[in-house]
Design a protein around this motif. Structure first.
Motif, PDB file in Angstrom:
ATOM      1  N   LEU A 197      33.256  47.143  46.907  1.00 25.86           N
ATOM      2  CA  LEU A 197      34.193  46.734  45.874  1.00 25.86           C
ATOM      3  C   LEU A 197      35.605  47.163  46.264  1.00 25.86           C
ATOM      4  O   LEU A 197      35.797  48.205  46.884  1.00 25.86           O
ATOM      5  N   PRO A 198      36.631  46.379  45.900  1.00 24.19           N
ATOM      6  CA  PRO A 198      38.001  46.771  46.233  1.00 24.19           C
ATOM      7  C   PRO A 198      38.496  47.905  45.346  1.00 24.19           C
ATOM      8  O   PRO A 198      37.907  48.209  44.303  1.00 24.19           O
ATOM      9  N   GLY A 199      39.592  48.514  45.771  1.00 22.35           N
ATOM     10  CA  GLY A 199      40.219  49.563  44.964  1.00 22.35           C
ATOM     11  C   GLY A 199      40.250  50.889  45.666  1.00 22.35           C
ATOM     12  O   GLY A 199      39.207  51.528  45.855  1.00 22.35           O
ATOM     13  N   LEU A 200      41.444  51.359  46.064  1.00 23.39           N
ATOM     14  CA  LEU A 200      41.598  52.573  46.868  1.00 23.39           C
ATOM     15  C   LEU A 200      42.106  53.767  46.074  1.00 23.39           C
ATOM     16  O   LEU A 200      42.354  54.827  46.662  1.00 23.39           O
ATOM     17  N   GLU A 201      42.275  53.616  44.769  1.00 26.75           N
ATOM     18  CA  GLU A 201      42.705  54.741  43.931  1.00 26.75           C
ATOM     19  C   GLU A 201      42.388  54.416  42.475  1.00 26.75           C
ATOM     20  O   GLU A 201      42.334  53.257  42.077  1.00 26.75           O
TER      21      GLU A 201
END
Length: 318
Positions: free
Chosen positions: A60-64
């Motif tokens: 899934l995307p999203g780094l923070e």
């Protein structure tokens, strides 16, 4: 739980709000009930199929993200259920829940709302690790920041000024120049009208462009200067004048954050907690949030980021 899933490589329309299995915290991990997630240009590349997550990371995307600790795995003593936190992720932030190694988690800083805290982990860790740990920026030196109105840029301006440095930024509009000056930048150069290499001699350059700016970046370095490349928006291959680099006794560093080990990220996160969080809590450095978008409309948020019209961070909130 529900999360944003990349159904196939492509444009923003491939981002779909779907039901997916709940994550569970493994040994050494914290499970966060997500309040908000920050957008980053790496997310756009992942959506397009050019930047897959590292092995073992969430697809899934999203780094923070920011949120509340829902559960902790074995051997986690630094956090407990109910703690308000934000975290640096290798993936999985566009979701209702995410599991993350405890070393990559920070208490939400005082004086910042829990939603706005999602704007901090990636920019704080990027700026601290590259400008200060790698670039060794010192009080009185000059920092040149390309993309000064970006999330990273607006944070770098504030943090470098808080540590007593002179800051010059490149921007693409008068509105962005004005905002950077409001945040403390000493000079804003409109790259559409002026060549930054003719205007500044910088001790440290934080560069998101890469090949397109390589020659001019070397020209813009002061003797002993440090060029830190963290993005390749202008290409990956360029011609380097080693003679000029040698004559200036300068150095080039190219770094990434996502693929580092948990231990390496933990060192950076601890440095942020010790050196940056007190400035955020005191109000000397603040997150700059352009807009908060419902998480289910991640496609609209991606279009906003791709337009390049934003100043600071775009957030997804539940």
């Amino acid at each position: 739980m529900h999360a944003i899933v990349i159904s196939r490589p492509g444009g923003p329309e491939v981002l779909e709000w779907q039901e997916v299995p709940d994550p569970r915290p493994a040994r050494g991990e914290v499970l966060i009930e997500v309040a908000a997630a920050g957008l980053n240009r790496a997310d756009l590349l992942q959506r397009q199929g050019y930047y897959p997550p590292p092995p073992g990371a969430s697809e899934l995307p999203g780094l923070e993200c920011s949120g509340v600790v829902a559960e902790v795995g074995e051997d986690v003593e630094a956090f407990k259920p109910g703690d308000e936190v934000c975290a640096l992720l290798a993936g999985g932030g566009y979701a209702e829940k995410v599991a993350v190694p405890w070393e990559q988690v920070l208490p939400a800083p005082a004086g910042v709302s829990l939603v706005e805290a999602a704007a901090l982990p990636e920019v704080a860790c990027t700026v601290w690790s590259n400008v200060f740990m790698v670039g060794r920026l010192r009080r009185g030196e000059t920092l040149l920041v390309h993309g000064g109105a970006s999330g990273i840029g607006t944070f770098a301006v504030q943090l470098a000024k808080a540590f007593g440095s002179r800051v010059v930024v490149t921007v693409g509009s008068a509105a962005k120049a004005a905002r950077c000056l409001e945040l403390g930048a000493d000079e804003a150069i409109d790259y559409r009208e002026e060549d930054f290499a003719d205007k500044v001699q910088a001790d440290v350059i934080l560069d998101i462009i890469g090949a397109k700016y390589l020659g001019r970046n070397i020209s813009a370095l002061a003797p002993g200067g440090r060029l830190v490349v963290i993005g390749l928006q202008g290409g990956a291959k360029g011609e380097l004048d080693l003679g000029m680099l040698l004559g200036k006794r300068a150095s080039i560093h190219a770094t990434g954050l996502r693929t580092r080990t948990v231990a390496e990220k933990g060192v950076i996160v601890r440095g942020v907690g010790e050196n940056v969080w007190p400035l955020v809590s005191a109000g000397s450095v603040r997150p700059v949030v352009h807009e908060i978008v419902p998480m289910a409309d991640a496609a609209g948020a991606h279009r906003m980021l791709e337009s390049g019209e934003h100043i600071g961070k775009v957030l997804l909130a539940r």
